[in-house]
Design a protein around this motif. Sequence first.
Motif, mmCIF file in Angstrom:
data_model
loop_
_atom_site.group_PDB
_atom_site.id
_atom_site.type_symbol
_atom_site.label_atom_id
_atom_site.label_comp_id
_atom_site.label_asym_id
_atom_site.label_seq_id
_atom_site.Cartn_x
_atom_site.Cartn_y
_atom_site.Cartn_z
ATOM 1 N N SER A 299 -17.586 -1.581 -6.976
ATOM 2 C CA SER A 299 -17.334 -2.293 -5.710
ATOM 3 C C SER A 299 -17.724 -3.765 -5.781
ATOM 4 O O SER A 299 -16.978 -4.647 -5.334
ATOM 5 N N PRO B 235 -8.013 0.493 0.957
ATOM 6 C CA PRO B 235 -8.044 -0.340 2.169
ATOM 7 C C PRO B 235 -8.949 -1.564 2.050
ATOM 8 O O PRO B 235 -8.635 -2.626 2.574
ATOM 9 N N ARG B 236 -10.096 -1.415 1.351
ATOM 10 C CA ARG B 236 -11.009 -2.563 1.261
ATOM 11 C C ARG B 236 -10.395 -3.697 0.428
ATOM 12 O O ARG B 236 -10.737 -4.849 0.602
ATOM 13 N N GLU C 32 -15.084 -6.788 -5.666
ATOM 14 C CA GLU C 32 -15.119 -7.741 -4.559
ATOM 15 C C GLU C 32 -15.126 -9.183 -5.073
ATOM 16 O O GLU C 32 -14.435 -10.049 -4.537
ATOM 17 N N MET D 23 0.834 -1.206 0.000
ATOM 18 C CA MET D 23 0.000 0.000 0.000
ATOM 19 C C MET D 23 0.869 1.257 0.000
ATOM 20 O O MET D 23 2.036 1.210 0.362
ATOM 21 N N ALA E 148 -7.017 -4.127 0.348
ATOM 22 C CA ALA E 148 -5.951 -4.624 1.235
ATOM 23 C C ALA E 148 -6.502 -5.548 2.314
ATOM 24 O O ALA E 148 -5.786 -6.402 2.835
ATOM 25 N N ALA E 149 -7.782 -5.393 2.627
ATOM 26 C CA ALA E 149 -8.392 -6.231 3.670
ATOM 27 C C ALA E 149 -8.474 -7.704 3.253
ATOM 28 O O ALA E 149 -8.756 -8.557 4.072
ATOM 29 N N TYR E 150 -8.235 -7.990 1.999
ATOM 30 C CA TYR E 150 -8.186 -9.390 1.545
ATOM 31 C C TYR E 150 -6.802 -10.004 1.770
ATOM 32 O O TYR E 150 -6.600 -11.190 1.508
ATOM 33 N N SER E 151 -5.855 -9.200 2.211
ATOM 34 C CA SER E 151 -4.490 -9.697 2.404
ATOM 35 C C SER E 151 -4.334 -10.308 3.778
ATOM 36 O O SER E 151 -5.205 -10.175 4.639
ATOM 37 N N THR E 152 -3.192 -10.981 3.979
ATOM 38 C CA THR E 152 -2.894 -11.469 5.320
ATOM 39 C C THR E 152 -2.071 -10.439 6.100
ATOM 40 O O THR E 152 -2.044 -10.459 7.323
ATOM 41 N N ARG E 153 -1.364 -9.578 5.390
ATOM 42 C CA ARG E 153 -0.656 -8.469 6.052
ATOM 43 C C ARG E 153 -0.359 -7.393 5.012
ATOM 44 O O ARG E 153 -0.467 -7.653 3.809
ATOM 45 N N GLU E 154 0.011 -6.212 5.516
ATOM 46 C CA GLU E 154 0.281 -5.123 4.595
ATOM 47 C C GLU E 154 1.703 -4.596 4.766
ATOM 48 O O GLU E 154 2.275 -4.688 5.851
#
Lengths: 174, 226
Positions: B175, B203-204, B179, B38, B206-212
């Motif tokens: 969106s 951010p939405r 998604e 990000m 990135a929320a599918y990731s395990t970390r940023e």
Amino acid sequence: MSVGHTLLGLLESGPRHGYDLKRDYDAKFGHDRPLHYGQVYSTLARLLRNGLVSERGTEAGGGPERKSYAITDAGVSDVEQWLATPEKPEIYLQNTLYTKVVLALLSGRSAQQVLDTQRSAHLAAMRTLTARKAGGDLADVLICDHALFHLEADLRWLELTAARIDELAERVRS
Amino acid sequence: MSTAALLSATGLHKSFGPTEALRGASLCVQAGEVVAVMGPSGSGKSTLLHCLAGIVQPDAGATYYQGRRLTDLTDAERTALRRTDFGFVFQFGQLVPELTCVENVALPLRLGGLRRREAERAALAAMARLEVDDLAPKRPGDVSGGQGQRVAVARALVTEPKVIFADEPTGALDSLNGERVLRLLVSAATEHGTAVVLVTHEPRVAAYSTREVIVRDGRTTEQVVA
């Protein structure tokens, strides 16, 4: 959220006992905060007092008496008016995060660190909600979407503040 | 470099003319994890992804994939690696307009020497995972943006790569379609133990990731010890 209006809205599909209303409410709207029985009956008593619901008889069974409630015409009008009235947009001015950023800058601490820590916490919450969407029904998805968009708005503010941090530092230190 | 890392970069520097895009960026990706990269526009996110994938050569620093230093490979070796081990999903214009959707998805396998029938069979299986197998005979111009992006994800997955590089993969989608693309991309990758490097400013997503990992002014928040 107005529990009274929500119960009235649920009663529009037909008369219900307090117990059934609570179950309906919890299934549709009470994901994180189910209603207490006391709250259901006190709300129904208030709606009854205000003429928005009426009693439709009592069932006597093995357990306690079960009163059935129906929405009145006045109740239907009340629901209509509630649905037609916009909710007040929530505006958080001078929130805690803003205060933390300014205090960090004033004290010579890293405001960027404050923002980074908060971003990480927000993203963690967003991951939880995103995972919950994957395993949830449509109601879960809609509720989580709402929360996700609010958290995203916070994060957009964080990013913009991060981009303005040097300017903000000059202002608060002058 | 961490021995457990599938992919890592240390101290990457890259300039384009007078512009320093990367100024000591480091990143480490383990097998099967989804890492969101990000940062604001112009922070160096895409350049970092291109360096990690061996598309762009850094001016300084090193990228390692499965213990091999990418900068030590020849162009031909890096190209082969990108075809066999890496998959790519970008924001725009990835599909060849003259080919049908199934031919597009089969393309990496065909380039790898697989016969047409086998390649298209595998392509159809990948398309089914992305819920676009019904689009097989259509050309990219005849499908919606969301459908086209899922076809592109199927193409990225068809070789069963070890890493997928996705650069703003939902940037051009609404969106709901975004998604769906992300959900299918991440679940298909996770199913196969494929790591995903997901460049995004949303951010939405990135929320599918395990970390940023945050990129700011060409540097990452992550420190990798060389």
